[in-house]
Design an enzyme around this catalytic site. Sequence first.
Site, PDB file in Angstrom:
ATOM      1  N   GLY B  13       0.816  -1.219   0.000  1.00 49.33           N
ATOM      2  CA  GLY B  13       0.000   0.000   0.000  1.00 49.33           C
ATOM      3  C   GLY B  13       0.845   1.262   0.000  1.00 49.33           C
ATOM      4  N   SER B  14       0.141   2.364  -0.009  1.00 46.97           N
ATOM      5  CA  SER B  14       0.782   3.665  -0.103  1.00 46.97           C
ATOM      6  C   SER B  14       1.717   3.925   1.089  1.00 46.97           C
ATOM      7  CB  SER B  14      -0.319   4.720  -0.168  1.00 46.97           C
ATOM      8  OG  SER B  14       0.164   5.983   0.044  1.00 46.97           O
ATOM      9  N   VAL B  15       1.230   3.705   2.292  1.00 46.56           N
ATOM     10  CA  VAL B  15       2.047   3.934   3.487  1.00 46.56           C
ATOM     11  C   VAL B  15       3.157   2.895   3.571  1.00 46.56           C
ATOM     12  CG1 VAL B  15       2.019   4.083   5.999  1.00 46.56           C
ATOM     13  CG2 VAL B  15       0.101   5.001   4.679  1.00 46.56           C
ATOM     14  N   SER B  40      -1.102 -11.410  -2.477  1.00 47.06           N
ATOM     15  CA  SER B  40       0.288 -11.056  -2.764  1.00 47.06           C
ATOM     16  C   SER B  40       1.276 -12.031  -2.140  1.00 47.06           C
ATOM     17  CB  SER B  40       0.597  -9.652  -2.229  1.00 47.06           C
ATOM     18  OG  SER B  40      -0.185  -8.688  -2.884  1.00 47.06           O
ATOM     19  N   LEU B  85      -1.315  -0.838   7.490  1.00 45.27           N
ATOM     20  CA  LEU B  85      -2.567  -1.520   7.157  1.00 45.27           C
ATOM     21  C   LEU B  85      -3.750  -0.553   7.131  1.00 45.27           C
ATOM     22  CD1 LEU B  85      -2.143  -4.683   9.394  1.00 45.27           C
ATOM     23  CD2 LEU B  85      -2.215  -4.680   6.887  1.00 45.27           C
ATOM     24  N   ASP B  86      -4.718  -0.864   6.291  1.00 42.17           N
ATOM     25  CA  ASP B  86      -6.001  -0.167   6.329  1.00 42.17           C
ATOM     26  C   ASP B  86      -6.695  -0.469   7.657  1.00 42.17           C
ATOM     27  OD1 ASP B  86      -5.857   0.996   3.905  1.00 42.17           O
ATOM     28  OD2 ASP B  86      -7.272  -0.348   2.900  1.00 42.17           O
ATOM     29  N   CYS B 156      -2.320  12.459  10.089  1.00 41.57           N
ATOM     30  CA  CYS B 156      -1.352  13.335   9.410  1.00 41.57           C
ATOM     31  C   CYS B 156      -1.563  14.810   9.732  1.00 41.57           C
ATOM     32  CB  CYS B 156      -1.399  13.118   7.895  1.00 41.57           C
ATOM     33  SG  CYS B 156      -3.051  13.212   7.189  1.00 41.57           S
ATOM     34  N   GLY B 188      -2.083  11.692   1.144  1.00 39.93           N
ATOM     35  CA  GLY B 188      -2.518  11.019   2.359  1.00 39.93           C
ATOM     36  C   GLY B 188      -3.658  10.051   2.136  1.00 39.93           C
ATOM     37  N   HIS B 256       0.558  19.296   4.071  1.00 43.87           N
ATOM     38  CA  HIS B 256      -0.684  19.840   4.627  1.00 43.87           C
ATOM     39  C   HIS B 256      -0.417  21.263   5.134  1.00 43.87           C
ATOM     40  CE1 HIS B 256      -2.472  16.056   4.113  1.00 43.87           C
ATOM     41  NE2 HIS B 256      -2.612  15.636   5.346  1.00 43.87           N
ATOM     42  N   ASN B 343       2.858  15.520   5.031  1.00 43.44           N
ATOM     43  CA  ASN B 343       1.883  14.551   5.537  1.00 43.44           C
ATOM     44  C   ASN B 343       2.317  13.108   5.444  1.00 43.44           C
ATOM     45  OD1 ASN B 343       1.467  15.358   2.720  1.00 43.44           O
ATOM     46  ND2 ASN B 343      -0.049  13.723   2.708  1.00 43.44           N
TER      47      ASN B 343
END
Lengths: 365, 365, 365, 365
Positions: B13-15, B40, B85-86, B156, B188, B256, B343
């Site tokens: 993921g993004s993070v 995955s 994680l989400d 953030c 973000g 931000h 952020n």
Amino acid sequence: MGIKKAGVLGATGSVGQRFILLLAEHPDFEIHALGASSRSAGKAYEQAVTWKQTDLLPEVAKKITVSECKPEGAFAECDIVFSGLDADYAGEIEKDFVNAGLAVVSNAKNYRRSPDVPLVVPIVNPEHLSVIEKKISDAKTAGEKKPGFIICISNCSTAGLVAPLKPLVDAYGPIDLLTTTTLQAISGAGFSPGVSGIDVLDNIVPYISGEEEKMEWETKKILGNFNKEGSEFVPLSDDEMKVSAQCNRVAVSDGHTECISLRFANRPAPSVEQVKQTLRDYVCEATKLGCHSSPKQTIHVLEEADRPQPRLDRNRDAGYGVSVGRIREDPVLDFKMVVLSHNTIIGAAGSGILIAEILKAKNII
Amino acid sequence: MGIKKAGVLGATGSVGQRFILLLAEHPDFEIHALGASSRSAGKAYEQAVTWKQTDLLPEVAKKITVSECKPEGAFAECDIVFSGLDADYAGEIEKDFVNAGLAVVSNAKNYRRSPDVPLVVPIVNPEHLSVIEKKISDAKTAGEKKPGFIICISNCSTAGLVAPLKPLVDAYGPIDLLTTTTLQAISGAGFSPGVSGIDVLDNIVPYISGEEEKMEWETKKILGNFNKEGSEFVPLSDDEMKVSAQCNRVAVSDGHTECISLRFANRPAPSVEQVKQTLRDYVCEATKLGCHSSPKQTIHVLEEADRPQPRLDRNRDAGYGVSVGRIREDPVLDFKMVVLSHNTIIGAAGSGILIAEILKAKNII
Amino acid sequence: MGIKKAGVLGATGSVGQRFILLLAEHPDFEIHALGASSRSAGKAYEQAVTWKQTDLLPEVAKKITVSECKPEGAFAECDIVFSGLDADYAGEIEKDFVNAGLAVVSNAKNYRRSPDVPLVVPIVNPEHLSVIEKKISDAKTAGEKKPGFIICISNCSTAGLVAPLKPLVDAYGPIDLLTTTTLQAISGAGFSPGVSGIDVLDNIVPYISGEEEKMEWETKKILGNFNKEGSEFVPLSDDEMKVSAQCNRVAVSDGHTECISLRFANRPAPSVEQVKQTLRDYVCEATKLGCHSSPKQTIHVLEEADRPQPRLDRNRDAGYGVSVGRIREDPVLDFKMVVLSHNTIIGAAGSGILIAEILKAKNII
Amino acid sequence: MGIKKAGVLGATGSVGQRFILLLAEHPDFEIHALGASSRSAGKAYEQAVTWKQTDLLPEVAKKITVSECKPEGAFAECDIVFSGLDADYAGEIEKDFVNAGLAVVSNAKNYRRSPDVPLVVPIVNPEHLSVIEKKISDAKTAGEKKPGFIICISNCSTAGLVAPLKPLVDAYGPIDLLTTTTLQAISGAGFSPGVSGIDVLDNIVPYISGEEEKMEWETKKILGNFNKEGSEFVPLSDDEMKVSAQCNRVAVSDGHTECISLRFANRPAPSVEQVKQTLRDYVCEATKLGCHSSPKQTIHVLEEADRPQPRLDRNRDAGYGVSVGRIREDPVLDFKMVVLSHNTIIGAAGSGILIAEILKAKNII
């Protein structure tokens, strides 16, 4: 009555172009004089202008010969003159026009603070035009000829701010604390050069020169009072109302978004639902007068969680309506909400046109 | 001491991608385990990920076989586990990891409000880690094995907000009123799908789900107190501090911007110059500890009228420094100012890394 | 004649919403049926839709009960059905509608390549509708009932491309080489999720899945021929015309810009001035037929060096006109020029409406 | 050898600021003289400049006293002078510097077409510097003192274009047809005022004054030949190579994207795989010479369908590498592909620095 002759000062500029667009198909006005710098004077308007509007240059304006900005010739015959002049030139020129007995509605900031000049957001405080009515009637009584006068359009970000405040103050008494953080469109800055692309691409500029002071001061004049004689304006004092503005330039073409927060002086404060209802019920005087450009709905109260948004909501009532959303209680003051207004319509040229419509409806011109 | 083994949950993921970038050349950590969904798991990371960072996928991560997010196998050997994680998955998985005795630093919101979980902005309140130190020492005393624990990274937009508040409260006592209007970047929101293009092109979205509540609450925990035992956190009450946030999504990639306004409980309030000096002088504990990623200058006080700006200022101290500009008196509260923070660095993955550096410096891991 | 009953398939989607906007105040059509997924079916349209247009949801559509996408009930009574369905669903559903004898105008790609399905840009090749007229007349001759049929709207970027080509081919014979590099708006990609913000902020995506193939192929069908019987289409061969497209997604809301270059098969090629005059003189058949939405000026030839620009020129003739600028000689082929078209009007829903107007004018519906 | 003294002309401008950033920590050069207009002369650089870079103004430049742009004083001692002057001033000033015996590397366009001035993209045609070497050696032979000289940096969009062409021409012979459609970033236009925000917000400007002519001409000089004596350049003729450029300004901060298409003069043309391999294998001379700023990988061949993208790929090799993607057969010419280059690095100031590194490596300075 009939159709009034209109002149436009600063006709080749950004605000001037919008005056022309709004006048071109207007039932109350016809474009009679277009003024610009001596560099443009003498040319047909279509030759003099670099037209940068999304609507085409109106046929009716193309062939008009541009004049210099002097209260003579074509301008002398105008019933109303709209000024889109830069502040650098507006002071002198507008004074000359008023002294020549002309009626001027100006978007420039120069005379906004003059005690006898109405600072008018037409959907908010058209009653301020009474100072002009008094001036004309005093002259008549004194046997003098009809005097010239000037009416100032407010700063673009002030217009959006005061729209919801007026009906709230009328219903619930004074607002003593008010904060606004603005996210302002770039069209208000004109286009030569206007806001630089590199400043708004993937960026925010948290500063607009002079804007915060204008908002803080103009709000107090627009929501303020008259002197006893009804001849001058008495803005609210800091004791009566404190206003704090933080202004940002963002990557939006048209439409100023403002996150505002306010406190009423009187306790208990109204409920959220009362606030919403008062805003929904507000019908501005221009609408009551049947003015051509007046909004059907002055204030649109939006219930969706993520509205108003500039791209979706800025054109309500052709830009003469103001949208207010996210009305909710504020942990610090009483209420917070998001206000969206079209900066070049109700925040500039459009307000000028609507002011003139009111002047005509009230037989001031 | 030596190099610590690090795991990343939500690695595709993004993070997660940003954790990996920051870990790849980090002197204190080596990437030991990468966890993602079962879809995955089993693949080489470079096969599993759709890499969308401006820096290239680090060589060191390419060939690592992605695991499922379970506290076994490679993860069981990790000294520290970073969770990107989400929220939908973080609750369960992170609990499992803690129960298995692992040290988790999480960007998810799930445990931020737990009374015994530190909510840490590493340049602001690393002293909150004492709750973990006490937990470990209590276990030791009781002859139990070293317990797992979780530390939450703040939201953030909270991170940028509290950075200048901390030194001000330390110097001048409590802030009792605080407002912030945010102009938040889109990074973000991740990228599948993240913020829709049509929502931020020539537009503002004046709403981010849950964001205002998070800011209003987290600020009170981060600036708050401990219980007597030092085992739990006691956020500030509404009587002690009122916070009001208005959150907007704007067309900025990273960074931000927040327009904040604050009032001190104590009179007289400090002067503008005192406020500036206090912010300039602030050296966060991580910097004193010599942590690798800690900012040379924790808070950059900018004097230019139109700064900070995200494109120009977001990368100060590699995103670990916070910029504050336009510090001035506020007609409604005491002071207003503009705060800019990165952020995805100090507001997310970067804070996680710096927290882990502090944990290592304090021998907690 | 009278007003025709219209249905919309995929009514809650991006294209469906635009069909509804265009139909709401249309003099020839009334909205009779709205179809969406079974999740929406049964709800009032205003409940079922997340409306994301800059114009308000039309009153006339708000209370209509959404149906499933089946050729029964309200749809069975429709004179014309507009399909904004996703390709995943369009194949099956549109076939069912045709089999039920309904007239379908579809924005989906599924049947564009079918030899007996007209692929129509209404300002370019309405003569392709003759295949439908023949089908109907053949059925009549055979004593069968009026057959259902489908007409496909072209891909959005194809529509802009072929608009100037048609009059040029009519005047100067075949174009044998054609290149186009597109800068395409994001509105065409819909909004759930559509194009991600992070992909178009300070960025270009030099790829749109399937787009280049569509442009290269569709152009050859639209400019192509019929078989002897007039019952099927015979696209141009590669020998007759080579087309090369390079497609980019850019940060524009509406309006596809294309930099095209072309060579005529016949020598000598016309002059630049001839090309301009031919484009200026072109009057599409829909305009001759007096169709309600047809452009007054089909092709606007712009002489300014820096035009057309999407923000300024996309709304010419309400989006039904195409703007062409910078017509000049090309060192490699014969001519190069810049073509701008409104991707959601002439490139999608608007074309569907204009096709239906032509169908009505020709008594096909 | 040792560290060379560097001067910067136009030091307060956009290009000048980037020269300073690149020089500030450069191992081969030290900033010795900064030149600007007489308005700035005499001030410390930090007072004279409005710094608008994302990196902070380097300490080393802050206190340098700005000179006028004259080949005297500090400039007389410079081993190399970088010129970021506007074309309006560059002609005269640069001539004075050359006449004074100074070595000038210029980003201005004034002398690009001079037959004896090398027009150099340092990763492409450093062999063009031989004309300077000959000039120096001829002077030496004649017993004259070392002459001044000027080397021109190419136009930003030309640099990206020719990077992949050079290795292809070397491997497969002349390219006789070449088309490019550019999507150019705004940083190249400087910032006072640069590109107007309203021109690139939700918009494309399909025109950049003079740009297409520059690209079409410069490409033929850079890929061209020398005269017999090796003292002058002989660009390719139109018979040898036809180039067609279409230039667009888009909302990207840094990074020019170009959709190019090309045909080789020789048959059979190479395969797609051969083209890719040739580009991958290319090592520019600067890299072989070990120049400090030279790219590790001169050309990055990307295989992902949707790359290169400016935000993700512009910083490869610190902006000195060029990315090429979507290499595929072209129905009209032989191949089409997408080329991305950093317009302010390899397309401007960065190229100037790398040229100077090559000059130093070759003992020309």
